[in-house]
Scaffold this active site. Structure first.
Site, PDB file in Angstrom:
ATOM      1  N   MET A   1       4.767  -9.312  17.027  1.00  0.00           N
ATOM      2  CA  MET A   1       3.402  -8.864  16.450  1.00  0.00           C
ATOM      3  C   MET A   1       3.780  -8.486  15.098  1.00  0.00           C
ATOM      4  O   MET A   1       4.799  -8.089  14.400  1.00  0.00           O
ATOM      5  CB  MET A   1       3.469  -7.338  17.255  1.00  0.00           C
ATOM      6  CG  MET A   1       3.829  -7.191  18.975  1.00  0.00           C
ATOM      7  SD  MET A   1       3.647  -5.498  19.743  1.00  0.00           S
ATOM      8  CE  MET A   1       3.824  -6.013  21.554  1.00  0.00           C
TER       9      MET A   1
ATOM     10  N   SER B   1      10.576  -9.106  28.853  1.00  0.00           N
ATOM     11  CA  SER B   1       9.903  -8.941  27.693  1.00  0.00           C
ATOM     12  C   SER B   1      10.947  -8.096  26.605  1.00  0.00           C
ATOM     13  O   SER B   1      10.686  -6.839  27.334  1.00  0.00           O
ATOM     14  CB  SER B   1       8.802  -8.186  28.229  1.00  0.00           C
ATOM     15  OG  SER B   1       8.355  -7.293  26.386  1.00  0.00           O
TER      16      SER B   1
ATOM     17  N   GLY C   1       0.379  -4.263  22.299  1.00  0.00           N
ATOM     18  CA  GLY C   1       0.843  -4.049  20.885  1.00  0.00           C
ATOM     19  C   GLY C   1       1.838  -2.689  21.385  1.00  0.00           C
ATOM     20  O   GLY C   1       2.762  -3.253  20.295  1.00  0.00           O
TER      21      GLY C   1
ATOM     22  N   ASP D   1       0.181 -10.417  31.665  1.00  0.00           N
ATOM     23  CA  ASP D   1       1.371  -9.548  31.164  1.00  0.00           C
ATOM     24  C   ASP D   1       0.602  -7.674  30.882  1.00  0.00           C
ATOM     25  O   ASP D   1      -0.280  -7.654  30.485  1.00  0.00           O
ATOM     26  CB  ASP D   1       1.193 -10.070  29.400  1.00  0.00           C
ATOM     27  CG  ASP D   1       2.437  -9.463  28.434  1.00  0.00           C
ATOM     28  OD1 ASP D   1       2.599  -8.713  28.945  1.00  0.00           O
ATOM     29  OD2 ASP D   1       2.719 -10.042  27.185  1.00  0.00           O
ATOM     30  N   GLY D   2       1.896  -7.314  30.841  1.00  0.00           N
ATOM     31  CA  GLY D   2       1.576  -5.478  30.626  1.00  0.00           C
ATOM     32  C   GLY D   2       1.522  -4.772  31.930  1.00  0.00           C
ATOM     33  O   GLY D   2       0.199  -4.997  32.913  1.00  0.00           O
ATOM     34  N   GLY D   3       2.091  -3.730  31.968  1.00  0.00           N
ATOM     35  CA  GLY D   3       1.790  -3.263  33.205  1.00  0.00           C
ATOM     36  C   GLY D   3       2.404  -3.386  34.846  1.00  0.00           C
ATOM     37  O   GLY D   3       1.812  -2.582  35.320  1.00  0.00           O
TER      38      GLY D   3
ATOM     39  N   GLY E   1       8.163  -5.863  31.242  1.00  0.00           N
ATOM     40  CA  GLY E   1       8.860  -5.302  30.409  1.00  0.00           C
ATOM     41  C   GLY E   1      10.432  -3.646  30.295  1.00  0.00           C
ATOM     42  O   GLY E   1      10.878  -3.855  31.019  1.00  0.00           O
TER      43      GLY E   1
ATOM     44  N   GLY F   1       5.442  -0.047  28.639  1.00  0.00           N
ATOM     45  CA  GLY F   1       5.089   0.298  28.963  1.00  0.00           C
ATOM     46  C   GLY F   1       3.377   1.457  29.729  1.00  0.00           C
ATOM     47  O   GLY F   1       3.142   2.614  29.736  1.00  0.00           O
TER      48      GLY F   1
ATOM     49  N   MET G   1       1.363 -12.545  18.418  1.00  0.00           N
ATOM     50  CA  MET G   1       0.159 -11.171  18.859  1.00  0.00           C
ATOM     51  C   MET G   1      -0.187 -11.246  17.576  1.00  0.00           C
ATOM     52  O   MET G   1       0.100  -9.599  16.910  1.00  0.00           O
ATOM     53  CB  MET G   1       0.937  -9.832  19.628  1.00  0.00           C
ATOM     54  CG  MET G   1       0.233  -9.972  20.911  1.00  0.00           C
ATOM     55  SD  MET G   1       1.246  -8.746  21.919  1.00  0.00           S
ATOM     56  CE  MET G   1       2.863  -9.422  21.818  1.00  0.00           C
TER      57      MET G   1
ATOM     58  N   HIS H   1       5.129 -14.882  22.229  1.00  0.00           N
ATOM     59  CA  HIS H   1       3.813 -14.652  22.581  1.00  0.00           C
ATOM     60  C   HIS H   1       3.265 -14.102  21.497  1.00  0.00           C
ATOM     61  O   HIS H   1       4.055 -13.137  20.593  1.00  0.00           O
ATOM     62  CB  HIS H   1       3.867 -13.456  23.773  1.00  0.00           C
ATOM     63  CG  HIS H   1       2.414 -12.705  23.525  1.00  0.00           C
ATOM     64  ND1 HIS H   1       2.515 -11.506  24.269  1.00  0.00           N
ATOM     65  CD2 HIS H   1       1.829 -12.970  22.995  1.00  0.00           C
ATOM     66  CE1 HIS H   1       1.458 -11.304  24.395  1.00  0.00           C
ATOM     67  NE2 HIS H   1       0.280 -11.952  24.095  1.00  0.00           N
TER      68      HIS H   1
HETATM   69  C1  DX5 Z   1       2.560  -6.095  25.312  1.00  0.00           C
HETATM   70  C2  DX5 Z   1       3.826  -7.082  24.894  1.00  0.00           C
HETATM   71  C3  DX5 Z   1       3.758  -7.090  26.413  1.00  0.00           C
HETATM   72  C4  DX5 Z   1       4.436  -5.841  26.800  1.00  0.00           C
HETATM   73  C5  DX5 Z   1       5.269  -5.683  28.789  1.00  0.00           C
HETATM   74  O1  DX5 Z   1       2.023  -6.297  23.942  1.00  0.00           O
HETATM   75  O2  DX5 Z   1       2.431  -8.412  25.117  1.00  0.00           O
HETATM   76  O3  DX5 Z   1       4.673  -7.695  27.303  1.00  0.00           O
HETATM   77  O4  DX5 Z   1       5.648  -5.245  26.152  1.00  0.00           O
HETATM   78  O5  DX5 Z   1       5.760  -3.716  28.903  1.00  0.00           O
HETATM   79  P1  DX5 Z   1       5.402  -3.342  30.162  1.00  0.00           P
HETATM   80  O6  DX5 Z   1       6.022  -4.445  31.409  1.00  0.00           O
HETATM   81  O7  DX5 Z   1       6.477  -2.046  29.835  1.00  0.00           O
HETATM   82  O8  DX5 Z   1       4.216  -3.449  30.316  1.00  0.00           O
HETATM   83 ZN    ZN Z   2       4.522  -9.999  25.920  1.00  0.00          ZN
END
Ligand code: DX5
Ligand code: ZN
Length: 221
Positions: free
Chosen positions: A35, A6, A140, A173-175, A195, A143, A66, A64
């Site tokens: 976003m 990401s 949103g 996606d996420g964490g 990310g 990290g 959002m 993606h």
């Molecule tokens: C969150 C995004 C993710 C995010 C992932 O809203 O959709 O793609 O940036 O980042 P990490 O891997 O740091 O959670």
């Molecule tokens: Zn994403």
């Protein structure tokens, strides 16, 4: 397992340099988080950035969205070079129309679920999508911490996909980090978004390698 870095956590002042790094490290997808400051409390990237990067690297451009009323911007992102566009189930009352709009551009369509949205809401759209994106943090920001309940949700989504449309792939996606990626893959995650676990590391190549090895079960690759 495929890796989708990401770019939200990349160095925006050196964006192309960072994107080329993840390409060289063998990542298959480039995850672009869009976003709007309404659907999520943050503002990021628009179609101009997608267009600027397109053609410079050979990766699948995975956009993606959002954003509220994603139908308004699908054409623009498709024309900018998106290979996959994912919209949120929660962002539009006309999910089916949005998915059709994406597919009419001859590209892949994904649908995403926020952590609290049940997988059952996708029953009637699964025959029409190529990918489901399970958010494992509240969208949103990069990290954040992986929400442990999402492992069960991925498993449930996988079961539903096998029954309704086995062609659909699951993106998570996420964490996601080397410590939890194996759990995500075992539950059914196929395209892993990361990310901070990639771009916030000193050595991007090493970070991608560590994630892949952990996700594939700690093999010698
Ligand atoms: C969150 C995004 C993710 C995010 C992932 O809203 O959709 O793609 O940036 O980042 P990490 O891997 O740091 O959670
Ligand atoms: Zn994403």
């Amino acid at each position: 397992m495929k890796i989708a870095p990401s770019i939200l956590s990349a160095d925006f002042g050196n964006l192309l340099r960072d994107v080329r790094e993840v390409e060289k490290a063998g990542c298959e997808y480039l995850h672009i988080d869009v976003m709007d400051g309404h659907f999520v409390p943050n503002i990021t990237i628009g179609p101009l950035v997608v267009k600027a990067l397109k053609g410079k690297v050979d990766m699948i451009f995975d956009v993606h969205l959002m954003i509220e009323n994603p139908e308004k911007y699908i054409d623009e992102f498709a024309k900018s070079g998106a290979d996959i566009i994912t919209i949120h189930q929660e962002a539009t009352p006309h999910l089916h129309r949005g998915i059709q709009m994406i597919r009419n551009h001859g590209i892949k369509a994904g649908v995403s679920l926020n952590p609290a949205t049940p997988v059952e809401t996708l029953e009637y759209i699964l025959p029409d999508v190529d990918m489901v994106l399970i958010m494992s943090v509240n969208p949103g920001f990069g990290g954040q911490k992986y929400i442990p309940e999402m492992t069960k949700k991925i498993r449930k989504m996988k079961e539903m996909i096998l029954k309704i449309n086995p062609e659909v792939s699951i993106q998570v996606d996420g964490g996601i980090k080397p410590e939890n990626v194996r759990e995500v893959v075992k539950a059914g995650g196929e395209i892993i978004v990361a990310g901070s676990a990639i771009f916030n590391k000193e050595n991007i190549h090493q970070a991608v390698h560590d994630l892949r090895v952990a996700g594939e079960g700690g093999g010698s690759k």
